[in-house]
Design a protein around this motif. Sequence first.
Motif, short mmCIF file in Angstrom:
data_model
loop_
_atom_site.label_atom_id
_atom_site.label_comp_id
_atom_site.label_asym_id
_atom_site.label_seq_id
_atom_site.Cartn_x
_atom_site.Cartn_y
_atom_site.Cartn_z
N ALA A 1 19.06 -21.48 -49.04
CA ALA A 1 19.45 -22.68 -48.28
C ALA A 1 18.27 -23.63 -48.10
CB ALA A 1 20.01 -22.28 -46.91
N ILE A 2 17.07 -23.07 -47.86
CA ILE A 2 15.87 -23.90 -47.71
C ILE A 2 15.52 -24.56 -49.04
CG2 ILE A 2 13.40 -23.86 -47.22
CD1 ILE A 2 15.05 -23.59 -44.75
N SER B 1 24.61 -26.69 -51.48
CA SER B 1 24.58 -25.24 -51.32
C SER B 1 25.91 -24.62 -51.74
CB SER B 1 24.29 -24.88 -49.86
OG SER B 1 23.00 -25.32 -49.49
N ALA B 2 25.85 -23.44 -52.28
CA ALA B 2 27.05 -22.73 -52.68
C ALA B 2 27.62 -21.96 -51.50
CB ALA B 2 26.74 -21.77 -53.83
N GLY B 3 28.93 -21.73 -51.49
CA GLY B 3 29.55 -20.98 -50.42
C GLY B 3 30.11 -21.88 -49.34
N THR B 4 31.25 -21.50 -48.80
CA THR B 4 31.93 -22.32 -47.80
C THR B 4 31.11 -22.47 -46.54
OG1 THR B 4 34.06 -21.57 -48.65
CG2 THR B 4 34.04 -22.55 -46.45
N ASN B 5 30.43 -21.40 -46.10
CA ASN B 5 29.68 -21.45 -44.84
C ASN B 5 28.62 -22.54 -44.88
OD1 ASN B 5 28.91 -20.46 -42.20
ND2 ASN B 5 27.11 -19.60 -43.21
N ARG C 1 10.09 -25.47 -40.62
CA ARG C 1 10.74 -24.48 -41.46
C ARG C 1 10.73 -24.92 -42.93
NH1 ARG C 1 15.95 -22.01 -38.11
NH2 ARG C 1 14.82 -21.60 -36.16
N LEU C 2 10.98 -26.19 -43.16
CA LEU C 2 10.92 -26.70 -44.54
C LEU C 2 9.50 -26.60 -45.08
CD1 LEU C 2 13.16 -29.92 -44.49
CD2 LEU C 2 13.73 -27.67 -45.41
N HIS C 3 8.51 -26.90 -44.24
CA HIS C 3 7.12 -26.85 -44.66
C HIS C 3 6.73 -25.44 -45.08
CE1 HIS C 3 2.79 -26.17 -43.82
NE2 HIS C 3 2.64 -27.35 -44.41
N ASP C 4 7.12 -24.45 -44.28
CA ASP C 4 6.79 -23.07 -44.62
C ASP C 4 7.43 -22.66 -45.93
OD1 ASP C 4 5.42 -22.96 -42.26
OD2 ASP C 4 6.98 -21.90 -41.14
N GLY C 5 8.67 -23.09 -46.15
CA GLY C 5 9.33 -22.77 -47.40
C GLY C 5 8.67 -23.46 -48.58
N LEU C 6 8.28 -24.73 -48.40
CA LEU C 6 7.66 -25.49 -49.49
C LEU C 6 6.33 -24.88 -49.89
CD1 LEU C 6 7.67 -28.00 -51.32
CD2 LEU C 6 6.53 -29.24 -49.48
#
Length: 630
Positions: free
Chosen positions: A541-542, A551-555, A574-579
């Motif tokens: 998701a990130i 994103s895939a999936g209904t949720n 959170r985006l920064h940590d993922g990047l």
Amino acid sequence: MGTATPFKARRLSAHLSVAFEELVGMCAALTDLTAEEAYAFFRHGLERELAKAIEAYEKHSPNEEVCARANRVMAGSIALALQAHEDPVSAHEWPQDIDEFQPVYRIAQHYLDRAKDDARSRLLSEGKAVSPTRMRGAVHQILRGRLSAHQRTEHLSAPSIRARGHPLVVLLDDTLFDGASIVQSATIAATAAASPDDAHLYLEHDTRRFSAIIPIVTQALQADDHWGVDVSQRQTILRTFAWLTGDKRLCDYRPSDIEGYKSALQRIPTTHRWDGHQQAVEDVLASYPTIPKTNKRNGRTLNRDLSTMERVAKHLSKSSWKPRSGHGRIMDFSEHYVEIKENPLEPERVPWTVDHLKAFFSSRVYLGGGGTAKRHHATDLPTVWHDASYWVPMIAAYAYMSREEICGLECEDVVSSADRPYIAVRRNMTKSKDGHTADGLKNLHRDRVVPIHPELIRLGFLEYVEAVAAEGHVAIFPELYHRDLKVRGGKRFWQSSFRYQVDAVAAVMPLPRTVSGKDADFHSFRTYGASHAETTDVKQAIVDLLFGHASAGTNLRKYGRARLTLDEAEYLERLHDGLVTVAPIVTGHLVCPPKINLLPLDRRSRTGSAPGRRASLSKAERRKRDKAAK
């Protein structure tokens, strides 16, 4: 003004009929022309008149009744001119008391005078004697050619003509007009064979040609927000469909036309130059008996074209293509999509590797080189210049944005005041296609925020943005959008800089390449990022939020709204940590510059060629590579 009484109208009609009958039975006039010369004059008149007749026909389309009436008037006028040429006395017998018919006589006289001028000019240019008998034969053949042009134009709406390709090419084929018209006979036979139900599949009997409704449908789909401002690619797809299917009337289209369209696309290689759809379809297909695998149309490209036509078909199914009965659709392009089979061992696009990126950012553009057009060359005073050539690839390596997204950024899109500075990827006027509407997003998912990687901050990206804004520019890379440029934005960046930067890497180590021979390109930055993310623990998701993917999936698709739930600081954190996790450091060897160095605007982002690489490629290889990269 005189009055066109029924008696007088019948008299003129009979007069024209006699002229036609005399023309049909007329033998070649006594002349000094050889058979080859006579035919050359005939073709001269035919080709010039036919082009104008078709242009007039298309101009008045879709009102075929008006087109046919105008065509008959012109044919009648030429017939009168031909009769007056053979029998000058007959011109004095034309009715002079009906003012409404005077334009016909004036047109006839104009054609006769022009034929004489053309005949004289052609004879003189060929060094032939302009004798009375030679002139008589030449004028006769020119007028015959012009008359034949309008007789052939009568068949312009025949499906058998449209199906053959461009009408000008088809109608110039003499074999179709030998005595009784073969085209007319074929049309009558096809009409007789069609059942009454088949002839009226649609609720409406729309006789407009498909090409005539392209601008109308485009505007309607734009108004409904199905299409954006830039529709050049979609309109090309629509014009190609009209060409490959014979540009038929809307009421004549059948499901079999979809399969024929798809089959023709698959038989034409990607290297074919469409040349404005002027060639006959049969000639194009016949010229490609086999197609190399590397030149075959990609399944995704084929589905893109079919998807564009599917959107048009859905729109037309509410009116011109609405079935006469039932609730389904007759023209359904989605049924013809091809299945895309992914082969991880033969990807359609290869990613950069960490080693290639380190080589990329070790060129003299980043370590120091000369000035404009000498950035890849050694110099006594090496300098690192800051512009699109420097920053765009680096942003791609640390933010995984697309080429056009990066090149079209504005200074206001870079927010440095937040705890975690970020780039707002959004529509703006720099990327506008029409100069009035903000643009620049491929889809709604691309509207996102991307934290600025610590390496970009360390190397002075924020200071660069401030320096450009201080110059009064709106765009971060104004040199790519200068108003005097013919090619702007990402394409300008590729032409003036990026292709040479790739050459610099290729001079050091072989480029990543697909099985089909396609080298790594700018999009390979995103492929690299997505591939590297697979080996990390960062949630998908990130990754989707960073890349601007759905994103895939209904949720996640229906309920995932982290951007609205979290406050800005936590969301960016959170985006920064993922990047930082999915974007490894590939520029650690570069030194933070003591200051931002800017060239004059008209000299920025012009690196010049890289030594060593281009000399190893032939001209054809470079052209093939450059076309693939575009």
